[in-house]
Each structure stands twice: as C-alpha cells, then as structure tokens.
Design an enzyme around this catalytic site. Structure first.
Site, PDB file in Angstrom:
ATOM      1  CG  HIS A 227      -1.782   1.171   1.373  1.00 22.65           C
ATOM      2  ND1 HIS A 227      -3.124   1.167   1.047  1.00 22.65           N
ATOM      3  CD2 HIS A 227      -1.521   2.426   1.834  1.00 22.65           C
ATOM      4  CE1 HIS A 227      -3.641   2.371   1.295  1.00 22.65           C
ATOM      5  NE2 HIS A 227      -2.688   3.144   1.781  1.00 22.65           N
ATOM      6  CD  GLU A 228       1.859   3.623   3.704  1.00 20.07           C
ATOM      7  OE1 GLU A 228       2.004   4.644   2.988  1.00 20.07           O
ATOM      8  OE2 GLU A 228       0.975   3.530   4.552  1.00 20.07           O
ATOM      9  CG  HIS A 231       0.226   6.352  -0.717  1.00 21.90           C
ATOM     10  ND1 HIS A 231      -0.878   6.921  -1.291  1.00 21.90           N
ATOM     11  CD2 HIS A 231      -0.238   5.696   0.391  1.00 21.90           C
ATOM     12  CE1 HIS A 231      -1.955   6.645  -0.587  1.00 21.90           C
ATOM     13  NE2 HIS A 231      -1.591   5.888   0.437  1.00 21.90           N
TER      14      HIS A 231
END
Length: 310
Positions: A227-228, A231
């Site tokens: 997920h990170e 980004h």
C-alpha cells in the site's frame, strides 16, 4: 496510506510545499495484541493546501479537496510533458527494475528482522507490482540500534535524522525503514513529486511487525508495504474525494465514499457504477482481502515514474 482502524482516516494535507505522506493506523485489536505499540491515532498525511472532510462523523484533515488534486495533477502533467511523454496505455507498460534498500531500526531487543522476512517482503512486492511492470530487488540491508528512531513518528525530528543518515541511492531507489512507529501507525510514504524538493526524505516507513509472518494480526502479510509503495509510486487512495469526481484520478477504480475496513464484500457506497474496490491495494482492508491494482492504476504508476523518477 491505509488505515487498519475503524476510526476515521484518510488523506492528510499540510499547507505549502511540505512532504506528501500517507500514514497507516493500527486497529484497537491489533494494538492489544502488540502492547508495545502506541494506541491508535488519526491516520494520514499528504502535502499541499490544507483540506478537511467529515468521515464517520469526524473532521478529517487528511483528504485532498478536488482543487488540491487538480493542482497536483497540473504539476504531474507539466512534469510528464517536460519528459516528452504522455500517459502510457495500460497494455503497453515498460519494464522497470527498482533497487530496494532496507533500513531496520531496533531498540536493541525488539525490531530485528530476519533475512527471510525481508526476502518475503520483496517477494510480496514483486507479486503485487508485476502487472504494473515493476520488479524489486534487494540492493542492501542495514540495521541500526537506536531507541529514539525505533519509536519514530511521522514528521518528527527523529524521522528526519534517521532518513538523512541512512537513505541510499537516487530517485529510482526505494528506501524502506522498519521500526515500531509512534501513534499506533502501520506506515507512511512520500510521493514521487516530493523527491526534487526533499530527496533525503524520500521513501516508505512501515511497522516492523507488518512484514510477512509478523505479529500484527490481519496486517502481517506484507501489504502495508504494498500500500505505501503505491503512494511512493504516485497513487491516491481509492476513496480519495469520496463519490465526487475526480476521485483518485484513475478511471477504472469505482468511486468509494469512504475507506473500507476488514473485508466488506458487496459494499457499495456510491451511486456510480461498480461496487467499492475493497480488494484494491489502495483501500484500507485486511491484507487477506486486498489483492489487486487496476490497469488504470498500473498505467498511472508508470506515468508517475516517467515524470518524477525515470
């Protein structure tokens, strides 16, 4: 960022040209299972002008307004044009190799990671990003024993000192910092557009027990990092902007009014076509629930890479 809590959490924005960050929050149940972590706190940060939105009855300072997204997209468009490129088609993605530097922070007794755990995390990233044309290879690992950094908080002096001392490689290098984190967070990440103004702060910070086989129940299959890194590759949350356009700037991720937690199959919070994308890596569901990036997200990551990291 992904929040693992039922409490309100979303995209945060600090005024001006500060770092764009996305933070994760641990659920109360997970916090109880790992009592050395701080209690859950509000979730996530990004940079730009400040915006707020009510989520689950709370004022959420972490979600970009449509105007802020539009401003960020103009910067992205100019950067892409300066490279003489346009957004690639989802069917014509390049192959990109990403070197990964793991920085393991411990307090002397907790936080250590085995070679197997790190290799498993790299394997999780490769599986998640293969459809986007990205492959990850471990370029180096170091371990630092430092209590002040082990309880690092997002935006803290400790984070700045840690990253300035440890970061390696250029704008194409993924630096992953593992620690216990403050505020009950699972992690946070910078966006690619931040690299030029603050290269030493570039990277991803994650809770050490969120790696595959870690102790954080429901968030220990390695998808906090997935997920990170999303980004870090330039993706917004699937629920960015709620049901209103432009949303997450990806046409094939259905609109979603708010973050999804656990694995609510069949959830549908917006009138627009399509159920909520609860299995998307950029929502807030359990690791066991999320398993996909959309073709549009894959194309966006490639375009962001061309604009800011190539």
């Amino acid at each position: 960022m992904r929040s693992a809590s039922r409490r309100a959490a979303a995209l945060a924005v600090t005024a001006g040209l500060g770092l764009v960050l996305a933070t994760l929050q641990v659920s109360p149940a997970a916090a109880a299972a790992a009592p050395e972590r701080a209690a859950p706190a509000t979730c996530e940060t990004h940079s730009g002008a400040v915006g707020a939105r009510a989520t689950h009855g709370r004022s959420d300072p972490n979600e970009l307004t449509n105007a802020q997204v539009a401003a960020a997209e103009r910067v992205f468009g100019r950067a892409l044009a300066a490279k003489g490129s346009s957004a690639p088609r989802a069917s014509a993605l390049a192959t990109v190799s990403v070197p990964v530097y793991f920085h393991v922070i411990t307090n002397g007794t907790k936080g250590g990671l085995s070679t197997g755990a790190i290799n498993s995390q790299i394997a999780v990233l490769n599986a998640a990003y293969s459809s986007a044309g990205f492959s990850f290879s471990l370029a180096g690992t170091d371990t630092t024993v430092k209590k002040a950094w082990f309880r690092v908080g997002q935006g803290s002096a400790a984070e700045t000192a840690m990253k300035k001392a440890l970061r390696k490689g250029g704008k194409n290098a993924l630096n992953v910092y593992t620690a216990n984190l403050g505020g009950g967070l699972l992690g946070w990440a910078t966006f690619p557009s931040d690299y030029r103004s603050a290269p030493k702060m570039d990277g991803v910070v994650i809770l050490y027990s969120s790696l595959p086989g870690g102790a954080t129940t429901n968030y220990n299959q390695g998808d906090t990092a997935t997920h990170e890194v999303g980004h870090w590759m330039g993706l917004y949350h699937t629920f960015q902007g709620g049901c209103a356009a432009p949303g997450d700037e990806v046409a094939d991720t259905p609109a979603e009014a708010s973050p999804a937690f656990e694995c609510p199959v069949g959830r549908d919070t917006c009138a627009a076509a399509g159920l909520d994308p609860i299995r998307n890596f950029m929502d807030y569901t359990y690791d066991s629930c999320m398993n996909t990036f959309s073709p549009g997200q894959n194309a966006r990551m490639q375009a962001q890479w061309t604009a800011f990291r190539a």
